[in-house]
Enzyme design. Structure first.
Site, PDB file in Angstrom:
ATOM      1  N   ASP A  83       0.837  -1.196   0.000  1.00  0.00           N
ATOM      2  CA  ASP A  83       0.000   0.000   0.000  1.00  0.00           C
ATOM      3  C   ASP A  83       0.877   1.254   0.000  1.00  0.00           C
ATOM      4  O   ASP A  83       1.964   1.252   0.565  1.00  0.00           O
ATOM      5  CB  ASP A  83      -0.897  -0.020   1.246  1.00  0.00           C
ATOM      6  CG  ASP A  83      -2.155   0.797   1.054  1.00  0.00           C
ATOM      7  OD1 ASP A  83      -2.345   1.339  -0.046  1.00  0.00           O
ATOM      8  OD2 ASP A  83      -2.932   0.893   2.016  1.00  0.00           O
ATOM      9  N   GLY A  84       0.379   2.288  -0.635  1.00  0.00           N
ATOM     10  CA  GLY A  84       1.066   3.574  -0.584  1.00  0.00           C
ATOM     11  C   GLY A  84       1.609   4.081  -1.907  1.00  0.00           C
ATOM     12  O   GLY A  84       2.254   5.130  -1.955  1.00  0.00           O
ATOM     13  N   ASN A  85       1.312   3.371  -3.003  1.00  0.00           N
ATOM     14  CA  ASN A  85       1.806   3.812  -4.319  1.00  0.00           C
ATOM     15  C   ASN A  85       1.249   5.194  -4.671  1.00  0.00           C
ATOM     16  O   ASN A  85       1.969   6.069  -5.163  1.00  0.00           O
ATOM     17  CB  ASN A  85       1.386   2.833  -5.416  1.00  0.00           C
ATOM     18  CG  ASN A  85       2.063   1.490  -5.300  1.00  0.00           C
ATOM     19  OD1 ASN A  85       2.954   1.308  -4.475  1.00  0.00           O
ATOM     20  ND2 ASN A  85       1.631   0.544  -6.115  1.00  0.00           N
ATOM     21  N   GLY A  86      -0.048   5.363  -4.450  1.00  0.00           N
ATOM     22  CA  GLY A  86      -0.715   6.624  -4.797  1.00  0.00           C
ATOM     23  C   GLY A  86      -0.150   7.793  -4.010  1.00  0.00           C
ATOM     24  O   GLY A  86       0.140   8.860  -4.569  1.00  0.00           O
ATOM     25  N   GLU A 115     -11.890  -5.571  -4.641  1.00  0.00           N
ATOM     26  CA  GLU A 115     -12.439  -4.215  -4.481  1.00  0.00           C
ATOM     27  C   GLU A 115     -11.758  -3.203  -5.411  1.00  0.00           C
ATOM     28  O   GLU A 115     -12.339  -2.164  -5.739  1.00  0.00           O
ATOM     29  CB  GLU A 115     -12.273  -3.739  -3.027  1.00  0.00           C
ATOM     30  CG  GLU A 115     -13.191  -4.420  -2.021  1.00  0.00           C
ATOM     31  CD  GLU A 115     -12.691  -5.780  -1.547  1.00  0.00           C
ATOM     32  OE1 GLU A 115     -11.509  -6.112  -1.774  1.00  0.00           O
ATOM     33  OE2 GLU A 115     -13.500  -6.527  -0.950  1.00  0.00           O
ATOM     34  N   ASN A 116     -10.533  -3.493  -5.830  1.00  0.00           N
ATOM     35  CA  ASN A 116      -9.777  -2.541  -6.655  1.00  0.00           C
ATOM     36  C   ASN A 116     -10.408  -2.270  -8.026  1.00  0.00           C
ATOM     37  O   ASN A 116     -10.115  -1.257  -8.658  1.00  0.00           O
ATOM     38  CB  ASN A 116      -8.322  -3.009  -6.858  1.00  0.00           C
ATOM     39  CG  ASN A 116      -7.445  -2.825  -5.631  1.00  0.00           C
ATOM     40  OD1 ASN A 116      -6.492  -3.564  -5.422  1.00  0.00           O
ATOM     41  ND2 ASN A 116      -7.755  -1.833  -4.788  1.00  0.00           N
ATOM     42  N   ARG A 142      -5.083  -1.968   8.793  1.00  0.00           N
ATOM     43  CA  ARG A 142      -6.259  -2.771   8.467  1.00  0.00           C
ATOM     44  C   ARG A 142      -5.808  -4.059   7.802  1.00  0.00           C
ATOM     45  O   ARG A 142      -4.697  -4.147   7.282  1.00  0.00           O
ATOM     46  CB  ARG A 142      -7.131  -2.044   7.426  1.00  0.00           C
ATOM     47  CG  ARG A 142      -7.809  -0.812   7.877  1.00  0.00           C
ATOM     48  CD  ARG A 142      -8.720  -0.309   6.756  1.00  0.00           C
ATOM     49  NE  ARG A 142      -7.986   0.264   5.641  1.00  0.00           N
ATOM     50  CZ  ARG A 142      -7.578   1.522   5.589  1.00  0.00           C
ATOM     51  NH1 ARG A 142      -7.812   2.336   6.602  1.00  0.00           N
ATOM     52  NH2 ARG A 142      -6.907   1.972   4.550  1.00  0.00           N
ATOM     53  N   SER A 198      -8.007  -5.489   5.375  1.00  0.00           N
ATOM     54  CA  SER A 198      -8.545  -5.300   4.020  1.00  0.00           C
ATOM     55  C   SER A 198      -8.777  -6.589   3.232  1.00  0.00           C
ATOM     56  O   SER A 198      -8.346  -6.709   2.082  1.00  0.00           O
ATOM     57  CB  SER A 198      -7.644  -4.355   3.217  1.00  0.00           C
ATOM     58  OG  SER A 198      -7.573  -3.099   3.842  1.00  0.00           O
TER      59      SER A 198
HETATM   60  C1  IPE Z   1      -1.004   0.213  -4.206  1.00  0.00           C
HETATM   61  O1  IPE Z   1      -1.163   1.360  -3.451  1.00  0.00           O
HETATM   62  C2  IPE Z   1      -2.100  -0.799  -4.087  1.00  0.00           C
HETATM   63  C3  IPE Z   1      -2.615  -1.346  -5.377  1.00  0.00           C
HETATM   64  C4  IPE Z   1      -3.886  -1.631  -5.529  1.00  0.00           C
HETATM   65  C5  IPE Z   1      -1.743  -1.574  -6.510  1.00  0.00           C
HETATM   66  P1  IPE Z   1      -2.405   2.355  -3.515  1.00  0.00           P
HETATM   67  O2  IPE Z   1      -2.767   2.618  -4.917  1.00  0.00           O
HETATM   68  O3  IPE Z   1      -3.498   1.800  -2.651  1.00  0.00           O
HETATM   69  O4  IPE Z   1      -1.775   3.650  -2.852  1.00  0.00           O
HETATM   70  P2  IPE Z   1      -2.488   4.732  -1.915  1.00  0.00           P
HETATM   71  O5  IPE Z   1      -3.192   4.011  -0.820  1.00  0.00           O
HETATM   72  O6  IPE Z   1      -3.419   5.522  -2.777  1.00  0.00           O
HETATM   73  O7  IPE Z   1      -1.343   5.554  -1.402  1.00  0.00           O
HETATM   74 MG    MG Z   2      -4.145   2.155  -0.739  1.00  0.00          MG
END
Ligand code: IPE
Ligand code: MG
Length: 236
Positions: A2-5, A49-50, A176, A178
């Site tokens: 998690d955390g790419n965004g 969910e993605n 979490r 998830s």
């Molecule tokens: C990567 O991180 C998870 C994937 C579904 C590839 P996110 O895309 O959830 O990153 P944040 O939570 O927005 O930082």
């Molecule tokens: Mg995320």
């Protein structure tokens, strides 16, 4: 993972730039885990969910996944990495499925190290699918519900044949689960780290493993049962 965004946002970049760096972190983690003595690594790459994310992001993630599989195959074979998947992979784009089938088939004989990709995975979907398959097996006379147990039922899960995780790491400061391996992680240890996935490197993994090594896993027993006090042990 998690955390790419957030990694991308912090740099004023589009989210997909974070996912691209996330793939680099996958490469790093795959080999870091192996070097640190881990025999199996499961990466929660895409959840059921993605799909609800913006269409452009889902499309970009699928293209990245396809590219990753195409690029990594030779390395997997060279380095003895067996690839497996969990999740409803039959619902992924055909191009991704094709590369998955090729990579899983080409690496299935390798034994040293297993990389499991959780793709279109979610525990509730997995359990629902398993319950349906189990019920059909009962109806077909292949299973006896009178003698059902975790051992018999868990063969219908996506993780059939894979060991339960000992350690679950979640990055990016979220605390979490998830919908990830809810049943399989029944006795797993959890480590939560603030590090964003694209920044997660070998020292971070080593730190999580060190934290894991400090834990006492009791599996419902008492500390004394696991490690009898010296005096008692001698008296016995
Ligand atoms: C990567 O991180 C998870 C994937 C579904 C590839 P996110 O895309 O959830 O990153 P944040 O939570 O927005 O930082
Ligand atoms: Mg995320």
């Amino acid at each position: 993972m998690d955390g790419n965004g957030r990694w991308a946002k912090q740099r004023g970049l589009p989210r997909i730039a974070g996912h691209r760096r996330g793939v680099e972190a996958v490469r790093t983690a795959t080999y870091a885990a192996r070097d640190l003595g881990v025999s199996m690594l499961t990466l929660y790459a895409f959840s059921v969910e993605n799909w609800q994310r913006p269409k452009t992001e889902v499309g970009a993630l699928m293209r990245l996944l396809e590219l990753y599989l195409k690029n990594e195959l030779a390395t997997f074979v060279r380095d003895g990495v067996r690839l497996r998947t969990i999740g409803r992979t039959g619902e992924l784009p055909e191009g991704v499925q094709k590369h998955l089938r090729t990579a899983v088939e080409a690496t299935k004989h390798l034994t040293g190290y297993t990389l499991v990709l959780a793709l279109n995975y979610g525990s509730r979907t997995e359990v629902t699918d398993a319950a349906r398959a189990y019920a059909l097996a009962v109806a077909a006379g292949q299973e006896n519900p009178q003698t059902s147990s975790w051992t018999t039922f868990s063969r219908y899960l996506s993780t059939a044949g894979l060991p339960d995780p000992d350690l679950v790491i979640r990055t990016s400061g979220e605390t979490r689960v998830s919908n990830f391996l809810l049943l399989q992680a029944a006795y797993a240890e959890f480590v939560f780290t603030p590090v964003l996935w694209p920044d997660f490197t070998k020292p971070d993994l080593a730190a999580a493993l060190a934290e894991y090594a400090r834990r006492e896993r009791r599996f419902g027993l008492t500390s004394d049962q696991l490690r009898p006090p010296i005096g008692k042990a001698a008296a016995n």
